[in-house]
Design an enzyme around this catalytic site. Sequence first.
Site, mmCIF file in Angstrom:
data_model
loop_
_atom_site.group_PDB
_atom_site.id
_atom_site.type_symbol
_atom_site.label_atom_id
_atom_site.label_comp_id
_atom_site.label_asym_id
_atom_site.label_seq_id
_atom_site.Cartn_x
_atom_site.Cartn_y
_atom_site.Cartn_z
ATOM 1 N N PHE A 89 115.121 69.940 106.892
ATOM 2 C CA PHE A 89 115.487 70.442 108.224
ATOM 3 C C PHE A 89 114.617 71.635 108.629
ATOM 4 O O PHE A 89 114.523 71.952 109.814
ATOM 5 C CB PHE A 89 116.976 70.774 108.280
ATOM 6 C CG PHE A 89 117.843 69.610 107.903
ATOM 7 C CD1 PHE A 89 117.587 68.341 108.420
ATOM 8 C CD2 PHE A 89 118.891 69.753 107.011
ATOM 9 C CE1 PHE A 89 118.363 67.252 108.064
ATOM 10 C CE2 PHE A 89 119.675 68.664 106.645
ATOM 11 C CZ PHE A 89 119.410 67.410 107.173
ATOM 12 N N ARG B 237 117.777 71.795 94.206
ATOM 13 C CA ARG B 237 119.160 71.356 94.164
ATOM 14 C C ARG B 237 119.714 71.222 92.745
ATOM 15 O O ARG B 237 120.827 71.640 92.456
ATOM 16 C CB ARG B 237 119.298 70.004 94.859
ATOM 17 C CG ARG B 237 120.675 69.373 94.682
ATOM 18 C CD ARG B 237 120.779 67.992 95.302
ATOM 19 N NE ARG B 237 122.059 67.382 95.000
ATOM 20 C CZ ARG B 237 122.281 66.586 93.951
ATOM 21 N NH1 ARG B 237 121.316 66.308 93.105
ATOM 22 N NH2 ARG B 237 123.493 66.083 93.743
ATOM 23 N N ASP C 14 120.728 61.383 97.757
ATOM 24 C CA ASP C 14 120.742 61.336 99.232
ATOM 25 C C ASP C 14 119.588 60.488 99.762
ATOM 26 O O ASP C 14 119.631 60.029 100.901
ATOM 27 C CB ASP C 14 120.687 62.746 99.822
ATOM 28 C CG ASP C 14 122.056 63.408 99.835
ATOM 29 O OD1 ASP C 14 123.054 62.697 99.577
ATOM 30 O OD2 ASP C 14 122.131 64.622 100.094
ATOM 31 N N HIS D 266 116.936 71.969 98.441
ATOM 32 C CA HIS D 266 116.817 70.509 98.436
ATOM 33 C C HIS D 266 115.426 69.999 98.793
ATOM 34 O O HIS D 266 115.264 69.155 99.666
ATOM 35 C CB HIS D 266 117.867 69.888 99.385
ATOM 36 C CG HIS D 266 119.276 70.097 98.936
ATOM 37 N ND1 HIS D 266 119.821 71.348 98.779
ATOM 38 C CD2 HIS D 266 120.258 69.221 98.616
ATOM 39 C CE1 HIS D 266 121.074 71.232 98.371
ATOM 40 N NE2 HIS D 266 121.371 69.953 98.263
ATOM 41 N N ARG E 28 118.920 77.067 93.831
ATOM 42 C CA ARG E 28 119.622 77.507 95.054
ATOM 43 C C ARG E 28 120.734 78.499 94.733
ATOM 44 O O ARG E 28 120.952 79.466 95.448
ATOM 45 C CB ARG E 28 120.172 76.299 95.813
ATOM 46 C CG ARG E 28 121.039 75.397 94.965
ATOM 47 C CD ARG E 28 121.349 74.108 95.713
ATOM 48 N NE ARG E 28 121.882 73.098 94.823
ATOM 49 C CZ ARG E 28 122.969 72.385 95.073
ATOM 50 N NH1 ARG E 28 123.635 72.556 96.195
ATOM 51 N NH2 ARG E 28 123.382 71.480 94.230
ATOM 52 N N GLU F 34 119.064 73.506 113.958
ATOM 53 C CA GLU F 34 118.089 74.289 113.204
ATOM 54 C C GLU F 34 116.974 74.873 114.064
ATOM 55 O O GLU F 34 116.424 75.920 113.745
ATOM 56 C CB GLU F 34 117.471 73.433 112.089
ATOM 57 C CG GLU F 34 118.454 73.028 110.994
ATOM 58 C CD GLU F 34 119.304 71.824 111.353
ATOM 59 O OE1 GLU F 34 119.034 71.185 112.409
ATOM 60 O OE2 GLU F 34 120.246 71.502 110.612
#
Lengths: 294, 321
Positions: free
Chosen positions: B88, B171, B121, B113, B15, B63
Amino acid sequence: MSAISLAARQDQDRVHARLAAIAARTRQLAIAGIYRAGSGHPGGALSAADLLAVLYGAELNIPGGTADDPARDRFVLSKGHAAPALYAVWAAMGYVADAVPLALRRIGTASQGHPHVLDLPLSETSTGSLGQGFSVAIGMALGLRHQYVAARVYAMLGDGECQEGEVWEGAMCAAHHGLSNLCAIVDYNKLQSDDRNANIMGLEPFAAKWRAFGWHAIEIDGHDRAAILAALAEAAATHDRPTIVIAHTIKGKGVSYMEDRPLWHGSVKMKPDETRQALAELGATETDIATWMA
Amino acid sequence: MSAPSLIAASGDSLREAFGKALATLAETRERLVALDADIAGGTGLHHFRKAHPSRFFQFGIAEQNMMAVAGGMAATGLIPVVTTFAVFCLRAVEQARLSIAYAKRNVKIVASHPGLDVGPDGGSAQALEDLAAFRAIPGMTVLSPADPHEMALATQAAVDFDGPVYMRTGRSPACSVYANGHVFRIGKGHILRDGHDVTLIACGVEVARALEAAKLLAAENISARVVNMATIKPIDADLVARCAEETGAIVTAEDHNTIGGLGGAVAEALVRARPCPVEFVGLEDVFGESGEPDELAEKYRLTAPHIAAAAKRALKRKRHG
């Protein structure tokens, strides 16, 4: 009466006569197209016809009637199921041939059941999934402003469409970004697919919701073409926020047996006698009726 | 009390490599704009925001609107790069479908991610379906580069490509696979290590693990070819067929469900051209959970020893075929 004001009044009369003619032709071609297709949504096409006639006939600056000029105004039909009326108003304006609304939903034609920009560039984007055309219009308004293009962007939403969460994401977004070059119009005919809005998922207090989201909201009779003109002028003169025109309309407007009946929202197969009566009530000539129904 | 240390800006992650590359590319590409949904710090887009604030657009945590707005901005001639977490992006698949792909808009969707690489997460955040979902959209190009160097090249290729692109970043700190001089082409797989017994075809974080697996196999006198298939769609069908022809057995490896992603794309290409035994490394149609990426990769069988074991299964089928 002075000569000047008389001339002005004659001009105004001419404008209104022209808009009335565009609206009538739009309704006629929309119904003819739906009849020939054997499916399509007549109710919401008829409720939107006066709004479309005023937008295309008096408000939108679309040089040459094509999507070629980067500085043209944009109109997005977010309630894409009213495509029959969109194709019809283009034909009424002379932007496309009558064959475009009359070929509605036919295989191999550009006249898709919902507007598709690759087939008909004046659609500006492809719609048919509620909520998305509104967001795309916001993107156009942002993109034009970013590039210092003074064009305005208009989007027409259905009332049932405003039950989509994306509409309220967009409402927040357009106000946050201060998009005064954006004007949304809700064809508020109070009916949706299955029943009245109020029974499915109530929208009221509707104007208050938009105002709370930071929009300038104007409520009008969506069949009063002078009121539509005035509202669009007010929107263009609003420089600090986007404007929503909440146009109170009658679903099926102009056809006696359709008006305010949920049955005529959905995609329907119109019978020949129903169609003949509808076209006659909408002022179609015998020649046009015979040609279109052949 | 000292300020908490943010874990977002992992220096050598995909990223970050994307964000830095995009900021640099924008210097010579005026039509490039970037769209964010309140996670620029996590997607690498903070580099772009800092370098080109007037071309950075904020949409908040919304989004679906952001995705369709990107279609509208592209309609005015801009090249929008939409960024959020992969999970998302899944939320806005239908907006990507209608307002971007169906309308043929020149929008780049960049998803950070993805997969178990998300780590602590947990399952709700670990997208295991995005390659499958976006691959199924007509006209959508799908990329998943292997390391920071390739990510920079792929970012440029995506931005300069005329059409909608979905690209995965990552990530966690990423292993380096390429030295300078790598040439990235959309639609072309790349043979990183040659071999003749079996081919390991991988994408994203699994490419480094596949190279490690090839070393493990070499120690057992098994010669494994390793292909970095950074373009999931359009899949390099010629290379897949050639690998089947020349090695006779294939293993696919991805940080994704084994249904519909890289494995699915390779298998589809093979059955059309030259079928051979295939084993799939990936999530076996289950969700992930919280844990460090390395712990999760081990538990869910994404690491080099598991890829090597899959290669041996494929070889066994090849011999008994």
